[in-house]
Design a protein around this motif. Sequence first.
Motif, PDB file in Angstrom:
ATOM      1  N   LEU A 181       0.830  -1.213   0.000  1.00 23.04           N
ATOM      2  CA  LEU A 181       0.000   0.000   0.000  1.00 23.04           C
ATOM      3  C   LEU A 181       0.863   1.261   0.000  1.00 23.04           C
ATOM      4  CD1 LEU A 181      -2.670  -0.903   2.731  1.00 23.04           C
ATOM      5  CD2 LEU A 181      -2.981  -0.965   0.240  1.00 23.04           C
ATOM      6  N   SER A 182       0.355   2.292  -0.637  1.00 25.18           N
ATOM      7  CA  SER A 182       1.023   3.594  -0.583  1.00 25.18           C
ATOM      8  C   SER A 182       0.864   4.174   0.823  1.00 25.18           C
ATOM      9  CB  SER A 182       0.385   4.544  -1.593  1.00 25.18           C
ATOM     10  OG  SER A 182      -0.913   4.900  -1.129  1.00 25.18           O
ATOM     11  N   ILE A 183       1.616   5.221   1.106  1.00 25.49           N
ATOM     12  CA  ILE A 183       1.520   5.854   2.429  1.00 25.49           C
ATOM     13  C   ILE A 183       0.110   6.422   2.650  1.00 25.49           C
ATOM     14  CG2 ILE A 183       2.431   7.692   3.908  1.00 25.49           C
ATOM     15  CD1 ILE A 183       4.285   5.239   3.377  1.00 25.49           C
ATOM     16  N   GLU A 184      -0.448   7.014   1.610  1.00 26.02           N
ATOM     17  CA  GLU A 184      -1.785   7.583   1.774  1.00 26.02           C
ATOM     18  C   GLU A 184      -2.826   6.493   2.029  1.00 26.02           C
ATOM     19  OE1 GLU A 184      -2.822  10.573  -1.077  1.00 26.02           O
ATOM     20  OE2 GLU A 184      -1.165  11.844  -0.418  1.00 26.02           O
ATOM     21  N   ALA A 185      -2.677   5.374   1.345  1.00 23.33           N
ATOM     22  CA  ALA A 185      -3.610   4.264   1.576  1.00 23.33           C
ATOM     23  C   ALA A 185      -3.437   3.725   2.994  1.00 23.33           C
ATOM     24  CB  ALA A 185      -3.366   3.157   0.552  1.00 23.33           C
ATOM     25  N   ARG A 186      -2.207   3.729   3.481  1.00 25.17           N
ATOM     26  CA  ARG A 186      -1.973   3.284   4.866  1.00 25.17           C
ATOM     27  C   ARG A 186      -2.620   4.253   5.859  1.00 25.17           C
ATOM     28  NH1 ARG A 186       4.526   1.732   4.617  1.00 25.17           N
ATOM     29  NH2 ARG A 186       4.364   0.383   2.784  1.00 25.17           N
ATOM     30  N   MET A 187      -2.601   5.537   5.510  1.00 25.95           N
ATOM     31  CA  MET A 187      -3.241   6.506   6.414  1.00 25.95           C
ATOM     32  C   MET A 187      -4.744   6.229   6.522  1.00 25.95           C
ATOM     33  SD  MET A 187      -1.510  10.242   6.087  1.00 25.95           S
ATOM     34  CE  MET A 187      -0.460  10.384   4.672  1.00 25.95           C
ATOM     35  N   ILE A 247      -4.598  13.553  -2.049  1.00 28.96           N
ATOM     36  CA  ILE A 247      -4.507  13.669  -3.505  1.00 28.96           C
ATOM     37  C   ILE A 247      -4.780  12.326  -4.201  1.00 28.96           C
ATOM     38  CG2 ILE A 247      -1.975  13.416  -3.598  1.00 28.96           C
ATOM     39  CD1 ILE A 247      -4.097  15.736  -5.811  1.00 28.96           C
ATOM     40  N   GLU A 248      -4.295  11.236  -3.632  1.00 27.57           N
ATOM     41  CA  GLU A 248      -4.537   9.943  -4.290  1.00 27.57           C
ATOM     42  C   GLU A 248      -6.023   9.595  -4.304  1.00 27.57           C
ATOM     43  OE1 GLU A 248      -2.167   6.810  -2.579  1.00 27.57           O
ATOM     44  OE2 GLU A 248      -0.310   7.903  -2.941  1.00 27.57           O
ATOM     45  N   ASP A 249      -6.722   9.989  -3.238  1.00 28.43           N
ATOM     46  CA  ASP A 249      -8.169   9.736  -3.193  1.00 28.43           C
ATOM     47  C   ASP A 249      -8.876  10.516  -4.300  1.00 28.43           C
ATOM     48  OD1 ASP A 249      -8.058   8.163  -0.766  1.00 28.43           O
ATOM     49  OD2 ASP A 249      -7.752  10.033   0.328  1.00 28.43           O
ATOM     50  N   LEU A 250      -8.443  11.768  -4.459  1.00 30.03           N
ATOM     51  CA  LEU A 250      -9.095  12.595  -5.481  1.00 30.03           C
ATOM     52  C   LEU A 250      -8.772  12.074  -6.880  1.00 30.03           C
ATOM     53  CD1 LEU A 250      -8.817  16.233  -4.061  1.00 30.03           C
ATOM     54  CD2 LEU A 250     -10.396  14.391  -3.481  1.00 30.03           C
ATOM     55  N   ARG A 251      -7.532  11.639  -7.068  1.00 30.97           N
ATOM     56  CA  ARG A 251      -7.179  11.061  -8.378  1.00 30.97           C
ATOM     57  C   ARG A 251      -8.029   9.827  -8.660  1.00 30.97           C
ATOM     58  NH1 ARG A 251      -0.938  11.107  -6.926  1.00 30.97           N
ATOM     59  NH2 ARG A 251      -0.475  13.292  -7.350  1.00 30.97           N
ATOM     60  N   PRO A 264     -11.495  18.881  -0.707  1.00 28.64           N
ATOM     61  CA  PRO A 264     -10.120  18.411  -0.554  1.00 28.64           C
ATOM     62  C   PRO A 264      -9.677  18.516   0.912  1.00 28.64           C
ATOM     63  CG  PRO A 264     -10.288  20.069  -2.304  1.00 28.64           C
ATOM     64  CD  PRO A 264     -11.592  20.045  -1.588  1.00 28.64           C
ATOM     65  N   GLY A 265      -8.790  17.616   1.327  1.00 28.85           N
ATOM     66  CA  GLY A 265      -8.378  17.558   2.727  1.00 28.85           C
ATOM     67  C   GLY A 265      -7.599  18.764   3.188  1.00 28.85           C
ATOM     68  N   SER A 266      -6.925  19.420   2.266  1.00 29.90           N
ATOM     69  CA  SER A 266      -6.158  20.605   2.646  1.00 29.90           C
ATOM     70  C   SER A 266      -6.064  21.520   1.443  1.00 29.90           C
ATOM     71  CB  SER A 266      -4.751  20.217   3.104  1.00 29.90           C
ATOM     72  OG  SER A 266      -3.993  19.785   1.992  1.00 29.90           O
ATOM     73  N   GLN A 287      -2.737  21.090  -5.574  1.00 26.70           N
ATOM     74  CA  GLN A 287      -2.156  19.996  -6.349  1.00 26.70           C
ATOM     75  C   GLN A 287      -3.193  19.435  -7.332  1.00 26.70           C
ATOM     76  OE1 GLN A 287       0.917  18.844  -6.477  1.00 26.70           O
ATOM     77  NE2 GLN A 287       0.413  17.175  -7.899  1.00 26.70           N
ATOM     78  N   ALA A 288      -4.397  19.246  -6.856  1.00 23.71           N
ATOM     79  CA  ALA A 288      -5.457  18.699  -7.708  1.00 23.71           C
ATOM     80  C   ALA A 288      -5.735  19.643  -8.881  1.00 23.71           C
ATOM     81  CB  ALA A 288      -6.718  18.476  -6.889  1.00 23.71           C
ATOM     82  N   GLU A 289      -5.712  20.939  -8.599  1.00 22.84           N
ATOM     83  CA  GLU A 289      -5.965  21.903  -9.678  1.00 22.84           C
ATOM     84  C   GLU A 289      -4.835  21.875 -10.689  1.00 22.84           C
ATOM     85  OE1 GLU A 289      -6.898  25.577  -7.645  1.00 22.84           O
ATOM     86  OE2 GLU A 289      -8.981  24.930  -7.321  1.00 22.84           O
ATOM     87  N   ALA A 290      -3.623  21.701 -10.188  1.00 22.82           N
ATOM     88  CA  ALA A 290      -2.476  21.621 -11.106  1.00 22.82           C
ATOM     89  C   ALA A 290      -2.599  20.408 -12.028  1.00 22.82           C
ATOM     90  CB  ALA A 290      -1.181  21.558 -10.300  1.00 22.82           C
TER      91      ALA A 290
END
Lengths: 472, 203
Positions: free
Chosen positions: A214-220, A355-359, A380-382, A388-391
């Motif tokens: 799992l990625s770090i974000e998925a682990r969170m 960001i991974e969730d939004l992707r 978005p969480g922050s 980042q999502a807008e970029a």
Amino acid sequence: MHRARTLYDKLVDRHTVRKLDEHAQQVLLYVDRTVLNEYTSPQAFTALRIAERPVWRPAAALGVVDHVNPTVVGRIAIPEDAAKQTSYFAENCRDFGIEIFDMKHAMQGIEHVVMPEIGLVLPGMVIAAGDSHTTTYGAFGALGFGIGTSDIEHYLATQTLIYKRLGSMRVTLDGDLPPGVRSKDVVMALIESIGASGATGYAIEFQGGGIRALSIEARMTLCNMAVECGARGALIAPDEKVMTYLSKTVRAPRDELWRLASERWLSLQSDCDAIFDREVILAAKEIAPMVTWGTSPDQAVKITECVPDPRMQADPVRRHAIERALAYMDLRPGQPVNTIQIQAAFIGSCTNSRIEDLRDAARVLDGRHIASGVRAIVVPGSMSVRRQAEAEGLDRIFTSAGFEWRQSGCSMCLAMNDDVLARAERCASSTNRNFEDRQGAGGRTHLMSPAMVAASAVAGRLADVRQLVGER
Amino acid sequence: MQAFVKVRGIAVPLAASNIDTDVIMPKQFLKGIDRSGLDRGLFYHLRFDEQGSPRPGFILNQAEWRDAAFLIAGPNFGCGSSREHAVWGLMQYGIRCIIAQSFAGIFFDNCARNGLLAIELGEEEVRRLLDLVSSPADNVLTIDLNNETICGRGLEIDFEIDPIRKDSLLKGLDAVGQTLEFRDEIRTFERNYLRENPWLEQK
Ligand code: SF4
């Protein structure tokens, strides 16, 4: 003599200032850091003011406004009570020398999104904060747990807590997850299988090949929601992925300190012969996308299954709980969950707004539109996640699909701001709690992963993301 | 903190499991910066209807139980959000002790910090208490923390409590003040700890 210890034991031992009983079951625990919010901290600061006590180590705290703020762009029209909380919070942070990310700060966001993304959560730390989802930080090998306001006061005044050692539970995820299955589904499957109090009195350590993958974000996401089965601490031993993640954050140590620290961090793990008080093994290949049907996070099924029938439940207390939940949720026993119609969709919360969730959600929504009669928002969480999502152009995918694109905060996760479900409104939600009235009085919440929320918003009913996008 | 020694009072049976802190203290009561007014918020959606009138069916609205001092509940009482407002509201209402099959960890600690006694009992014993106090004639219990007993009509149950918790409840001690007596020890620990983990000093 060598005594095999779990990672949890090591962290508690390392932070023990003094034993409070003979066997060190209760200890005075040194706490490295906290994050404060505007709604659980005010009474703690008031108590400090009355007792004329200073904050022990102001640099070890960060204040973030996240629960009561509006998320509409511009953040206008904040109600009087919320304004009172945010201004008292700002006053407290200023008077006690604590850094604050207030409502309009460029780094503002949900506390559990902000803390890791700027590098304030480091392996080996103990972090206690006035919010139950502080368990999120276990993704870095940090012991995070929630505390109440009296303990916030205790922490602020003494840098310590009176802490009772927990039992240890190992949850092993064997094998790799099938396509279309996310870490949210893993943790929901765990909660469903051990119950909403299945890990009460324990700290969980997640292990196994499925976790490493799992990625770090998925682990969170996984550690975040572990509190929903009662765990007051959820750890994953730090690995190279953690190092890579931290090396990109703005506040992680650098240069010589980084070398020193990262070497130490990578050695943080349970001894291989450590004994856990309880073992749970999950086979990754048996996990499927999950949704809740009830009003407790353990009332969940696979998206391919049906709403349970209370008559099949022998235990009267459990039967009553099912009946009550079905009445509140207005569902029929035996109804396939993928026929449940929704009127709202929410992507956000400290569980699933990175960001991974939004992707992930945007991949599902790309080129599609939400069903008519559904209102959908993504929070978005922050503010960093938002930028980042807008970029990456994700905001345009969301808005073209019919989602509202918001600023960051807790928002409809607990509806302390103006994002509220109407009575009887039914919502597919990427949040963590489906309690009665949580998202608005009389509102009905179905928990699931962000990709599943996206799929459900498109279908207008709870839907299997695997069918919508093919197995990917 | 309020001390708890021996209390006699009415007990309310709430047989459900997983009674969460959102139910105990809904979010609209979390908007203050002090602790006042939380007795009104306690179990708000269970106690009051959409117009704010009491729901006669809810047990705390019934004359025999209105002045309750104790709650008896199923497993996992106080799960969910860390909001200590739930404990403050219970105490402002007049609740002095909660007996449940189990408690969520944060809630359990929040009780201890405020002098609200939280007692864990086995399923069978909780069932006996629920049965007993469901009858208005038998809904008075005496809880004696010193002797660790719960007494009601025709029934006496022993309970266990962690000795440190018991001591501070009996005396109503201020935890922060007590810990600050170890101030020098904390300083010494901190100095060594930060020397060994120098990256923690910066921010
Ligand atoms: S997003 Fe939800 S669960 Fe997370 S901190 Fe905010 S209110 Fe709590």
